[in-house]
Scaffold this motif. Structure first.
Motif, short mmCIF file in Angstrom:
data_model
loop_
_atom_site.label_atom_id
_atom_site.label_comp_id
_atom_site.label_asym_id
_atom_site.label_seq_id
_atom_site.Cartn_x
_atom_site.Cartn_y
_atom_site.Cartn_z
N ALA A 153 12.31 -49.47 66.29
CA ALA A 153 11.42 -50.33 67.06
C ALA A 153 12.27 -51.45 67.64
O ALA A 153 13.01 -52.10 66.90
CB ALA A 153 10.29 -50.89 66.19
N PHE A 154 12.15 -51.65 68.94
CA PHE A 154 13.00 -52.63 69.62
C PHE A 154 12.12 -53.63 70.34
O PHE A 154 11.35 -53.28 71.23
CB PHE A 154 13.93 -51.91 70.61
CG PHE A 154 14.78 -50.85 69.95
CD1 PHE A 154 15.96 -51.19 69.28
CD2 PHE A 154 14.39 -49.53 69.94
CE1 PHE A 154 16.72 -50.24 68.65
CE2 PHE A 154 15.16 -48.56 69.32
CZ PHE A 154 16.32 -48.91 68.67
N GLU A 165 10.25 -49.21 61.52
CA GLU A 165 9.54 -47.98 61.87
C GLU A 165 9.68 -46.97 60.75
O GLU A 165 10.68 -46.97 60.01
CB GLU A 165 10.12 -47.44 63.20
CG GLU A 165 9.51 -46.15 63.69
CD GLU A 165 10.21 -44.93 63.12
OE1 GLU A 165 9.55 -43.88 63.03
OE2 GLU A 165 11.40 -45.03 62.75
N TRP A 166 8.71 -46.05 60.61
CA TRP A 166 8.63 -45.15 59.46
C TRP A 166 9.91 -44.34 59.23
O TRP A 166 10.45 -44.32 58.13
CB TRP A 166 7.44 -44.21 59.62
CG TRP A 166 7.47 -43.07 58.66
CD1 TRP A 166 7.84 -41.78 58.90
CD2 TRP A 166 7.17 -43.14 57.25
NE1 TRP A 166 7.78 -41.04 57.73
CE2 TRP A 166 7.38 -41.85 56.72
CE3 TRP A 166 6.75 -44.17 56.40
CZ2 TRP A 166 7.18 -41.55 55.38
CZ3 TRP A 166 6.55 -43.87 55.06
CH2 TRP A 166 6.77 -42.59 54.56
N GLY A 195 12.01 -45.17 70.65
CA GLY A 195 11.45 -46.08 69.66
C GLY A 195 9.97 -46.31 69.84
O GLY A 195 9.36 -45.90 70.82
N LEU A 196 9.39 -47.01 68.87
CA LEU A 196 7.94 -47.25 68.87
C LEU A 196 7.45 -47.98 70.11
O LEU A 196 6.32 -47.77 70.55
CB LEU A 196 7.55 -48.10 67.65
CG LEU A 196 7.48 -47.45 66.28
CD1 LEU A 196 6.98 -48.47 65.28
CD2 LEU A 196 6.59 -46.23 66.30
N ASP A 197 8.31 -48.85 70.67
CA ASP A 197 7.87 -49.63 71.82
C ASP A 197 7.45 -48.74 72.98
O ASP A 197 6.62 -49.13 73.79
CB ASP A 197 8.97 -50.61 72.26
CG ASP A 197 10.37 -50.07 72.04
OD1 ASP A 197 10.65 -49.61 70.92
OD2 ASP A 197 11.17 -50.10 72.97
N THR A 301 15.77 -51.93 63.15
CA THR A 301 16.78 -51.49 64.11
C THR A 301 17.05 -52.65 65.07
O THR A 301 16.14 -53.14 65.73
CB THR A 301 16.29 -50.25 64.89
OG1 THR A 301 14.93 -50.42 65.26
CG2 THR A 301 16.42 -49.00 64.04
N VAL A 302 18.29 -53.07 65.11
CA VAL A 302 18.69 -54.23 65.92
C VAL A 302 19.53 -53.73 67.09
O VAL A 302 20.49 -52.98 66.90
CB VAL A 302 19.49 -55.24 65.07
CG1 VAL A 302 19.82 -56.48 65.89
CG2 VAL A 302 18.70 -55.61 63.81
N ALA A 303 19.18 -54.16 68.29
CA ALA A 303 19.87 -53.71 69.50
C ALA A 303 20.56 -54.88 70.18
O ALA A 303 19.92 -55.88 70.50
CB ALA A 303 18.88 -53.06 70.46
N ASP A 304 21.86 -54.75 70.38
CA ASP A 304 22.64 -55.71 71.16
C ASP A 304 22.79 -55.13 72.56
O ASP A 304 23.55 -54.19 72.78
CB ASP A 304 24.00 -55.93 70.51
CG ASP A 304 24.90 -56.83 71.34
OD1 ASP A 304 24.39 -57.48 72.28
OD2 ASP A 304 26.11 -56.86 71.06
N ARG A 305 22.07 -55.70 73.51
CA ARG A 305 22.10 -55.21 74.89
C ARG A 305 23.08 -55.99 75.76
O ARG A 305 23.32 -55.61 76.91
CB ARG A 305 20.70 -55.28 75.51
CG ARG A 305 19.64 -54.47 74.76
CD ARG A 305 18.28 -54.66 75.41
NE ARG A 305 17.24 -53.88 74.76
CZ ARG A 305 16.52 -54.30 73.73
NH1 ARG A 305 16.77 -55.49 73.20
NH2 ARG A 305 15.58 -53.53 73.20
#
Length: 346
Positions: A153-154, A165-166, A195-197, A301-305
């Protein structure tokens, strides 16, 4: 040309629709199905996969049993979401098809070595089996044609904890190992992450089931309503339509119970569709990592964009799609497939 696919699933209501979708697509060739513990235990997942192949009168497909437990923590399952057997109210007889003699991790490794650069990996459950396969074959990211995963999930709430997320929550260590491995290998194309988003915008309603039954020419006319008694069973003449209706009804009731409406999020069939046709998704590159030690954020879940970590992107995150286009495609393909497998009586 048919695209070779390894499915790694924890079947699961929406996983089962993902499997049906790929079986319905002429351009897909499922070369192996890895059964991972998640929604239900691994042996139940494998039984569901074999029974679904029977339901669809599918040719022989290797179904391999995965690990019983996640890498580092006890298994948590979710029968409250997917039903006691993982397929909602649907019931399928045990299959006479044999399980593969090799483990799911070994199947992953052997198949990608046999077909380098040809196989798409599609994971719609925890990544335990894939992480174990990477320990056997670190070059696996370069042997795959591409990896597509449903999970995470982001900038969006989790569906298991406020941040997780599950699929990731079940085995966060495995997800971290996979993202780290694909990043270290500089795999291209990068793994595609649904992802969930985005997958929570893929909302199935009763009208979608009605349209699918119409395409299948299944009778009587399929109608599912929130006013039906809980646990009602389908009388559809087409066995695939009957299975889908009984499975998804449970999912509708679950989502309604948690005040999300009489609907069902079709996370996994969307990922299956994207695996075959990435143009269904708008994506953005990012460096993805998984939090393992946070007291409140484990499994996030961590996203570096923006390159703040100074690491190259290791994933393409799906940030948009048109759900109507997906459902039109799914209804046409699965409905047509159901009609072909079980032709209506004239």
């Amino acid at each position: 040309m048919r695209q070779k696919i390894i499915m790694d699933v924890d079947t699961g209501i929406d996983d089962s629709l993902g499997l049906l979708y790929l079986l319905a697509c002429d351009d897909a060739e499922i070369v192996g199905i890895a059964s991972t513990a998640g929604n239900v235990p691994a042996r139940r997942v494998a039984a569901n996969n074999l029974a679904l192949l029977d339901l669809c009168r599918a040719p022989a497909v290797e179904v391999a049993l995965g690990a019983d437990t996640p890498l580092a923590i006890p298994l948590r399952t979710t029968e409250d979401t997917h039903g006691p057997q993982g397929i909602g109210y649907a019931e399928l007889p045990p299959s006479p098809r044999p399980l593969s003699p090799r483990t799911a991790a070994r199947m992953w490794v052997d198949l990608v070595r046999e077909h380098p650069g040809e196989i798409i990996g599609l994971c719609t459950g925890p990544l335990t089996n894939l992480a174990l396969a990477l320990r056997i074959e670190p070059q696996l990211p370069l042997l795959l044609k591409r990896l597509v995963v449903m999970g995470g999930a982001f900038d969006h709430p989790g569906n298991t904890t406020p941040t997780s997320e599950w699929n990731v929550h079940v085995d966060p260590e495995a997800w971290k190992e996979v993202f780290d491995a694909f990043g270290a290998a500089h795999a291209h194309p990068r793994p595609l992450v649904c992802g969930l988003d985005v997958t929570e915008t893929i909302e199935m309603f009763p009208a979608h089931l009605t349209r699918l039954a119409e395409v299948a020419e299944s009778l009587p006319a399929q109608e599912v309503s929130e006013t039906d008694p809980p646990g009602s069973r389908s009388k559809a003449s087409n066995p695939i339509v009957r299975f889908l209706t009984d499975a998804v009804r449970f999912y509708f009731e679950f989502h309604q119970q948690y005040d999300q409406g009489y609907l069902a999020h079709m996370h996994d069939p969307f990922a299956a569709a994207v695996a075959l046709d990435p143009t269904l998704a708008v994506t953005r590159p990012a460096t993805v990592d998984v939090e393992l030690t946070g007291t409140l954020t484990r499994g996030a879940t961590v996203a570096d964009r923006s390159g703040m970590w100074g690491r190259e992107p290791n994933a393409d995150i799906v940030i948009g799609t048109d759900p109507a286009v997906f459902f039109e495609r799914m209804i046409d393909k699965v409905g047509t497939f159901a009609r072909a497998v079980y032709p209506p009586e004239r």
